[in-house]
Design a protein around this motif. Structure first.
Motif: not given
Length: 186
Positions: A31-50
């Motif tokens: 709902a925010n005009g897609n102004l997300n900044t998402l930074i995952g954990g350095s070990a990997g295994g992250n899931e980013f849901v958009l």
């Protein structure tokens, strides 16, 4: 254990920095005009849901083993991957996906495309990685029904693979008529 941070209720730009995490599930606001900044954990295994990709800044872990899940279907062009890095897998949960990947997605690290999740039954989907050149891509779909619904899956000049995520799949010539430059079926 994987941390989940859900920002779907936010209506303004948001930054989520989970770089200290050993793997996180980060759900960005739609709902925010897609102004997300998402930074995952350095070990990997992250899931980013958009919902979709627009002006998001998205940085995965250091090993390229992270997943970007898109919950809304539609056209996805290579230019959308400019602000993205260190992602290995693109997972589609929306319907009617037209995905064209090239140099930007390759630099972002996308080497695997997953279809058949959420509401995605393959209907009208087109996946085109012909601009990847000799870099191989893994296309993972559920089964022969999904494959029959897909308009086209187009690989590049490298060794591209189509993998089924379900057991007991029966594929005939009529199921693979929509495949171009796919060298391996498994």
């Amino acid at each position: 254990r994987r941390d989940t941070i859900d920002a779907t209720a936010f209506n303004s730009a948001i930054t989520i920095d989970a770089s200290a995490s050993s793997g996180a599930r980060l759900i960005g606001s739609t709902a925010n005009g897609n102004l997300n900044t998402l930074i995952g954990g350095s070990a990997g295994g992250n899931e980013f849901v958009l919902g979709t990709i627009s002006t998001n800044s998205l940085v995965g872990g250091s090993n390229g083993l992270d997943t970007l899940t898109l919950t809304q279907g539609g056209a996805l062009l290579d230019s959308a991957f400019t602000p993205i890095s260190k992602i290995g897998t693109l997972k589609l949960e929306g319907t009617a996906n037209t995905v064209t990947l090239g140099a930007n997605a390759l630099i972002a690290g996308i080497r695997t495309l997953v279809g058949g999740e959420g509401g995605d039954d393959g209907s009208g989907n087109t996946f085109n990685t012909s601009a990847y050149g000799s870099a191989g891509v893994l296309f993972q779909v559920t089964d022969q029904d999904y494959l029959s619904n897909v308009t086209a899956i187009i690989g590049g000049t490298g060794v591209d693979t189509l993998k089924f995520s379900r057991d007991g799949v029966s594929v005939t010539d009529e199921n693979v008529g929509n495949l171009t430059s796919i060298e391996v079926l498994r």
